[in-house]
Design a protein around this motif. Structure first.
Motif, PDB file in Angstrom:
ATOM      1  N   ALA A 100      47.528  60.663   0.065  1.00 31.04           N
ATOM      2  CA  ALA A 100      47.486  60.689  -1.394  1.00 31.04           C
ATOM      3  C   ALA A 100      46.295  61.534  -1.841  1.00 31.04           C
ATOM      4  N   TRP A 117      52.869  54.021  -0.857  1.00 33.11           N
ATOM      5  CA  TRP A 117      51.719  54.722  -1.455  1.00 33.11           C
ATOM      6  C   TRP A 117      50.406  54.244  -0.844  1.00 33.11           C
ATOM      7  N   PHE A 170      56.809  61.915  -3.898  1.00 40.93           N
ATOM      8  CA  PHE A 170      55.377  61.961  -4.228  1.00 40.93           C
ATOM      9  C   PHE A 170      54.886  63.406  -4.176  1.00 40.93           C
ATOM     10  N   LEU A 198      51.424  64.565  -6.071  1.00 40.78           N
ATOM     11  CA  LEU A 198      50.521  63.440  -5.829  1.00 40.78           C
ATOM     12  C   LEU A 198      49.919  63.421  -4.426  1.00 40.78           C
ATOM     13  N   LEU A 199      50.323  64.346  -3.567  1.00 42.34           N
ATOM     14  CA  LEU A 199      49.831  64.373  -2.190  1.00 42.34           C
ATOM     15  C   LEU A 199      48.888  65.541  -1.961  1.00 42.34           C
TER      16      LEU A 199
END
Length: 127
Positions: A18, A52, A90, A95-96
Motif C-alpha cells: 500500500a 488491504w 487497488f 493505491l499501491l
C-alpha cells in the motif's frame, strides 16, 4: 517512477505494498482508506479490508492467497482469483506503491467500462 508497473500487469508473484501516504482506519468491520493525493476516500468491506491490511510488500499475491485460504479453509484457486482481482483494483485506483493505475491525477478515467470492479472494493466515496 520508471520502475512502476501497470496494475493490469500484477500477477501472483507480485508483492503488493500500500502507498504509505494513504491513511486508513477500520470502522465496524470495514476499512476506510483516504488518498490525500486525489482527495478521495474508499470504503472496503471486510474481505478487501483484510487484504488491504496485509499489503506491506513482504509477501506475494500467491503467499497472501495461500495464507488466507489456509486460515479460512477456502479453495486456493478462488482465493487467489479474488486476491488478485482486489489487488489489481487497488492498483487501478493508484493505491499501491510502484503501480501505475487507470486513474489520472484529476480522478478522470478511474472507471473502465470494460472492467468490473472487485466485488470487495465498495468504491470511492466523496470525503
Amino acid at each position: 517512477m520508471s520502475d512502476d508497473i501497470a496494475a493490469s500487469a500484477i500477477d501472483s508473484q507480485f508483492a503488493p505494498r500500500a502507498r504509505p501516504d494513504v491513511a486508513w482506519v477500520e470502522l465496524d468491520g470495514q476499512v476506510v482508506a483516504f488518498d490525500p493525493v486525489r482527495m478521495t476516500s474508499y470504503v472496503l468491506n471486510a474481505t478487501a479490508g483484510l487484504i488491504w491490511q496485509l499489503l506491506d510488500g513482504s509477501d506475494t499475491v500467491e503467499v497472501l492467497s495461500a495464507d488466507l485460504a489456509a486460515a479460512f479453509g477456502a479453495d486456493l484457486d478462488q482465493i487467489r482469483s479474488d486476491v488478485l482481482t482486489t489487488v489489481r483494483r487497488f492498483g487501478d485506483q493508484g493505491l499501491l506503491a510502484g503501480v501505475t493505475g487507470q486513474r489520472s491525477e484529476d480522478g478522470s478515467g478511474d472507471r473502465d467500462p470494460d472492467r468490473s470492479p472487485s466485488r470487495f472494493l465498495l468504491g470511492p466515496e466523496s470525503p
